[in-house]
Write a protein that holds these residues in place. Structure first.
Motif, PDB file in Angstrom:
ATOM      1  N   LEU A  75       0.865  -1.181   0.000  1.00 36.97           N
ATOM      2  CA  LEU A  75       0.000   0.000   0.000  1.00 36.97           C
ATOM      3  C   LEU A  75       0.897   1.226   0.000  1.00 36.97           C
ATOM      4  O   LEU A  75       1.659   1.445   0.943  1.00 36.97           O
ATOM      5  CB  LEU A  75      -0.920  -0.021   1.221  1.00 36.97           C
ATOM      6  N   LEU A  76       0.800   2.010  -1.064  1.00 34.69           N
ATOM      7  CA  LEU A  76       1.693   3.161  -1.273  1.00 34.69           C
ATOM      8  C   LEU A  76       0.892   4.460  -1.224  1.00 34.69           C
ATOM      9  O   LEU A  76      -0.192   4.555  -1.797  1.00 34.69           O
ATOM     10  CB  LEU A  76       2.387   3.020  -2.632  1.00 34.69           C
ATOM     11  N   GLY A  77       1.456   5.469  -0.541  1.00 27.60           N
ATOM     12  CA  GLY A  77       0.790   6.770  -0.473  1.00 27.60           C
ATOM     13  C   GLY A  77       1.059   7.614  -1.696  1.00 27.60           C
ATOM     14  O   GLY A  77       0.221   7.731  -2.593  1.00 27.60           O
ATOM     15  N   ALA A  78       2.216   8.212  -1.774  1.00 32.76           N
ATOM     16  CA  ALA A  78       2.617   9.018  -2.931  1.00 32.76           C
ATOM     17  C   ALA A  78       4.108   9.289  -2.807  1.00 32.76           C
ATOM     18  O   ALA A  78       4.640   9.333  -1.697  1.00 32.76           O
ATOM     19  CB  ALA A  78       1.840  10.338  -2.984  1.00 32.76           C
ATOM     20  N   VAL A  79       4.777   9.473  -3.920  1.00 34.39           N
ATOM     21  CA  VAL A  79       6.182   9.870  -3.879  1.00 34.39           C
ATOM     22  C   VAL A  79       6.368  11.110  -4.737  1.00 34.39           C
ATOM     23  O   VAL A  79       5.674  11.306  -5.732  1.00 34.39           O
ATOM     24  CB  VAL A  79       7.130   8.749  -4.353  1.00 34.39           C
ATOM     25  N   GLY A  80       7.310  11.933  -4.321  1.00 30.72           N
ATOM     26  CA  GLY A  80       7.618  13.154  -5.057  1.00 30.72           C
ATOM     27  C   GLY A  80       7.798  14.330  -4.118  1.00 30.72           C
ATOM     28  O   GLY A  80       7.038  14.484  -3.150  1.00 30.72           O
ATOM     29  N   TRP A  81       8.822  15.138  -4.397  1.00 30.25           N
ATOM     30  CA  TRP A  81       9.074  16.318  -3.586  1.00 30.25           C
ATOM     31  C   TRP A  81       9.840  17.316  -4.442  1.00 30.25           C
ATOM     32  O   TRP A  81      10.638  16.923  -5.300  1.00 30.25           O
ATOM     33  CB  TRP A  81       9.862  15.950  -2.323  1.00 30.25           C
ATOM     34  N   PRO A  82       9.612  18.621  -4.260  1.00 29.72           N
ATOM     35  CA  PRO A  82      10.242  19.614  -5.144  1.00 29.72           C
ATOM     36  C   PRO A  82      11.761  19.522  -5.223  1.00 29.72           C
ATOM     37  O   PRO A  82      12.356  19.860  -6.254  1.00 29.72           O
ATOM     38  CB  PRO A  82       9.800  20.947  -4.519  1.00 29.72           C
ATOM     39  N   ASP A  83      12.416  19.075  -4.152  1.00 28.93           N
ATOM     40  CA  ASP A  83      13.883  19.023  -4.144  1.00 28.93           C
ATOM     41  C   ASP A  83      14.448  17.789  -4.835  1.00 28.93           C
ATOM     42  O   ASP A  83      15.675  17.647  -4.932  1.00 28.93           O
ATOM     43  CB  ASP A  83      14.407  19.061  -2.701  1.00 28.93           C
ATOM     44  N   VAL A  84      13.579  16.881  -5.281  1.00 31.81           N
ATOM     45  CA  VAL A  84      14.025  15.646  -5.932  1.00 31.81           C
ATOM     46  C   VAL A  84      13.364  15.552  -7.306  1.00 31.81           C
ATOM     47  O   VAL A  84      12.139  15.637  -7.418  1.00 31.81           O
ATOM     48  CB  VAL A  84      13.659  14.404  -5.082  1.00 31.81           C
ATOM     49  N   ALA A  85      14.163  15.378  -8.342  1.00 38.14           N
ATOM     50  CA  ALA A  85      13.617  15.289  -9.699  1.00 38.14           C
ATOM     51  C   ALA A  85      12.648  14.112  -9.805  1.00 38.14           C
ATOM     52  O   ALA A  85      12.864  13.050  -9.210  1.00 38.14           O
ATOM     53  CB  ALA A  85      14.747  15.118 -10.712  1.00 38.14           C
ATOM     54  N   ASP A  86      11.579  14.301 -10.563  1.00 42.89           N
ATOM     55  CA  ASP A  86      10.534  13.279 -10.668  1.00 42.89           C
ATOM     56  C   ASP A  86      11.084  11.948 -11.167  1.00 42.89           C
ATOM     57  O   ASP A  86      10.662  10.888 -10.708  1.00 42.89           O
ATOM     58  CB  ASP A  86       9.416  13.751 -11.599  1.00 42.89           C
ATOM     59  N   HIS A  87      12.018  11.995 -12.131  1.00 37.28           N
ATOM     60  CA  HIS A  87      12.520  10.730 -12.654  1.00 37.28           C
ATOM     61  C   HIS A  87      13.334   9.974 -11.596  1.00 37.28           C
ATOM     62  O   HIS A  87      13.414   8.748 -11.622  1.00 37.28           O
ATOM     63  CB  HIS A  87      13.357  10.951 -13.929  1.00 37.28           C
ATOM     64  N   VAL A  88      13.883  10.698 -10.637  1.00 35.31           N
ATOM     65  CA  VAL A  88      14.625  10.044  -9.554  1.00 35.31           C
ATOM     66  C   VAL A  88      13.666   9.306  -8.632  1.00 35.31           C
ATOM     67  O   VAL A  88      13.891   8.138  -8.275  1.00 35.31           O
ATOM     68  CB  VAL A  88      15.449  11.077  -8.762  1.00 35.31           C
ATOM     69  N   SER A  89      12.577   9.964  -8.238  1.00 32.52           N
ATOM     70  CA  SER A  89      11.639   9.330  -7.318  1.00 32.52           C
ATOM     71  C   SER A  89      10.899   8.163  -7.967  1.00 32.52           C
ATOM     72  O   SER A  89      10.680   7.120  -7.336  1.00 32.52           O
ATOM     73  CB  SER A  89      10.637  10.354  -6.781  1.00 32.52           C
ATOM     74  N   LEU A  90      10.536   8.315  -9.234  1.00 31.70           N
ATOM     75  CA  LEU A  90       9.814   7.236  -9.912  1.00 31.70           C
ATOM     76  C   LEU A  90      10.704   6.042 -10.180  1.00 31.70           C
ATOM     77  O   LEU A  90      10.350   4.899  -9.884  1.00 31.70           O
ATOM     78  CB  LEU A  90       9.207   7.751 -11.220  1.00 31.70           C
TER      79      LEU A  90
END
Length: 349
Positions: free
Chosen positions: A69-84
């Protein structure tokens, strides 16, 4: 006992996952279901502190669970392709979660931005592990005037066949109508290949009516006549775009769920709301928990508890019907906690 790995993630992720767990506990108590949770702090915060979204043995750790069960990932200081590519996509691919299931409904009491949207109830079945989101390609001559980037789409007969079969089987349990998203008039290799396999597999499902639509026309029809669609099967990129468009038609991406499924059940499947981490509203107590709760309902159904899943969806229907139990993104006045309390009350009532 079903073991659930919980990854709250970033932004509003922890808030909606906390809500989903409370609602899950309530419905589980009423249906005699035993769930155990183990929570992991894998997130962009972890990336900033330790240089990785999850530990090197993260996938081996998750392998022992029945569901994720996953909430969400992503934060302005981390590039989207890094988090995904540091968390979400490795999980999908390592566990062969080739189906991304995204149901869409216009609920009573929720205004669609469309005039007279009608009774919209459709499912986007998105191919989830190949297609346009491949790792094939590269960059050359970085920083020079002749710099270039190449990204290759990967479509395999096995991959297309299994997602199309899943979609046809699903359509057979619903209204018996499937639409295939394509663009074979402009993309001359992969999408004609997709079309050929859809036509081949359709022969095994004579009870399901089907047609094929070019993606640009299909996007327009999602807005003009969304009520005509039942099951829509699409490649990774097309399915990603169509499902977000359909969620907007339904009134808010905040209520949209998704399931990343390994239909063979060899590996754990993963369930997550479609909305992102929404850092602009994180911590304000107004995040819409419905997408996470509906995702939890999909998880219960996958784990073999359809009655409990149906009870959760019925509770969602009840709470969305009035502004006092809807969050502000849906024109309501309720906080995240108040919506969660109302969902539990609906289950217990």
């Amino acid at each position: 006992m079903r073991r659930v790995a919980v990854i709250p993630g970033d932004g509003i992720g922890p808030e909606v996952i906390h809500a989903a767990r409370r609602v899950l506990d309530a419905v589980s108590a009423g249906h005699g279901i035993e769930l155990s949770y183990v929570e992991f702090d894998w997130s962009c915060r972890r990336y900033l502190e330790q240089g990785a979204m999850m530990p090197a043995d993260g996938l081996d750790t998750l392998r022992r669970f029945d569901a994720i069960l996953l909430g969400a990932v992503g934060w302005p200081d981390v590039a989207d392709h890094v988090s995904l590519w540091g968390l979400l996509i490795p999980i999908r691919r390592a566990f062969r979660q080739y189906v991304n299931l995204r149901p869409i409904r216009v609920f009573d009491g929720v205004d669609s931005p469309l005039r007279d949207a009608g009774p919209v109830d459709l499912v986007v079945v998105r191919e989830n592990v190949e297609g346009e989101y491949s790792e094939a390609g590269g960059r050359l001559n970085r920083g020079f005037p002749d710099e270039l980037a190449i990204q290759e789409a990967i479509f395999t007969r096995a991959g297309v066949s299994r997602i199309v079969d899943y979609a046809f089987e699903l359509a057979g349990t619903r209204r018996g109508y499937l639409t295939s998203a394509t663009k074979s008039n402009g993309i001359v290799h992969t999408l004609p290949f997709w079309d050929e396999i859809v036509a081949e597999r359709a022969a095994a499902f004579p009870a399901v009516r089907w047609d094929s639509e070019h993606i640009d026309a299909l996007a327009a029809k999602f807005v003009l006549t969304p009520q005509r669609f039942d099951v829509v099967v699409a490649s990774n990129l097309f399915g990603d775009i169509l499902s977000d468009l359909a969620a907007a038609v339904a009134g808010s991406i905040g209520i949209a769920p998704s399931a990343n499924l390994d239909p063979t059940r060899t590996h754990p499947s993963m369930f997550e709301p479609v909305h992102g981490s929404a850092p602009d509203i994180a911590g304000r107590g107004i995040a819409n928990p419905v997408g996470a709760v509906w995702s939890a309902a999909l998880m219960l159904d996958h784990l073999g508890h359809p009655a409990a899943a149906a009870a959760l969806v019925a509770a969602i229907e009840h709470t969305l019907a009035t502004p006092s139990t809807r969050t502000p993104d849906l024109g309501g006045t309720a906080s995240t906690t108040e919506v969660t309390d109302a969902l539990i009350a609906a289950l217990e009532g």
